[in-house]
Scaffold this motif. Structure first.
Motif, short mmCIF file in Angstrom:
data_model
loop_
_atom_site.label_atom_id
_atom_site.label_comp_id
_atom_site.label_asym_id
_atom_site.label_seq_id
_atom_site.Cartn_x
_atom_site.Cartn_y
_atom_site.Cartn_z
N GLY A 97 55.90 79.55 27.96
CA GLY A 97 55.57 80.44 29.06
C GLY A 97 54.27 81.18 28.79
O GLY A 97 53.47 80.80 27.95
N VAL A 98 54.09 82.24 29.51
CA VAL A 98 52.86 83.02 29.46
C VAL A 98 52.96 84.07 28.35
O VAL A 98 53.95 84.81 28.28
N PHE A 99 51.96 84.16 27.50
CA PHE A 99 51.97 85.11 26.39
C PHE A 99 51.85 86.56 26.88
O PHE A 99 52.60 87.43 26.45
N PHE A 100 50.89 86.84 27.75
CA PHE A 100 50.73 88.17 28.35
C PHE A 100 51.11 88.07 29.83
O PHE A 100 50.29 87.68 30.65
N PRO A 101 52.33 88.43 30.21
CA PRO A 101 52.71 88.35 31.63
C PRO A 101 52.04 89.41 32.49
O PRO A 101 51.89 89.24 33.69
N LEU A 120 38.39 90.44 31.34
CA LEU A 120 38.07 89.09 30.88
C LEU A 120 39.37 88.53 30.31
O LEU A 120 39.92 89.07 29.36
N LEU A 121 39.85 87.45 30.89
CA LEU A 121 41.21 86.99 30.66
C LEU A 121 41.24 85.55 30.19
O LEU A 121 40.47 84.72 30.66
N ASN A 122 42.13 85.26 29.24
CA ASN A 122 42.43 83.89 28.87
C ASN A 122 43.92 83.84 28.52
O ASN A 122 44.57 84.88 28.45
N PRO A 123 44.49 82.67 28.32
CA PRO A 123 45.94 82.59 28.13
C PRO A 123 46.48 83.37 26.92
O PRO A 123 47.64 83.74 26.92
N PHE A 124 45.66 83.62 25.91
CA PHE A 124 46.17 84.28 24.72
C PHE A 124 45.41 85.55 24.34
O PHE A 124 45.51 86.03 23.21
N GLY A 125 44.67 86.10 25.27
CA GLY A 125 43.95 87.33 24.98
C GLY A 125 43.26 87.87 26.21
O GLY A 125 43.16 87.21 27.24
#
Length: 132
Positions: A97-101, A120-125
């Protein structure tokens, strides 16, 4: 829009993993008049195709702290589903699933100032800063 007695806030989201704006992300805005005061929900918006929220509610007079809540889980779930549909051979069956919901950004404001707060967004930070 800021006045001499109020501050104003704007934001946008860039998906740095894709190098593109993140459209369709729900954003909620809350404010409080002092560090130890209760948060007051002001409403929200969603990012447009350019990743911008152009219609966030105005801040009440006397606001000293603002919180932006970005609901990024649905954005990443849709992005993942689209990628799987386009390239089913590359599916990651072990994805948890998503690391940061969601991302909550709290910052202090002063009267008469405008605060542009890009995410500034990416799947893990993620990263934020005061823009212009």
């Amino acid at each position: 829009m800021s006045t001499e007695t109020t501050a104003s806030v704007s934001t946008h989201i860039l998906d740095t993993s894709a190098g593109r704006p993140a459209g369709g992300v729900a954003v909620r805005l809350a404010a409080r008049p002092a560090r130890d005061a209760e948060w007051r929900a002001l409403g929200g918006s969603a990012t447009d195709a350019d990743g911008r929220c152009k219609d966030l509610p105005d801040l009440p007079e006397g606001t000293t702290h603002v919180r932006l809540d970005f609901e990024v889980e649905a954005y990443f779930e849709k992005k993942q589903a689209d990628a799987q549909q386009d390239a089913p051979a590359n599916r990651d069956s072990g994805a948890a699933g998503v690391f940061f919901p969601e991302v909550a950004i709290t910052f202090a404001v002063g009267p008469g100032e405008h605060y542009h707060v890009p995410l500034l967004l990416n799947p893990f930070g993620y990263s934020v800063y005061r823009g212009s």
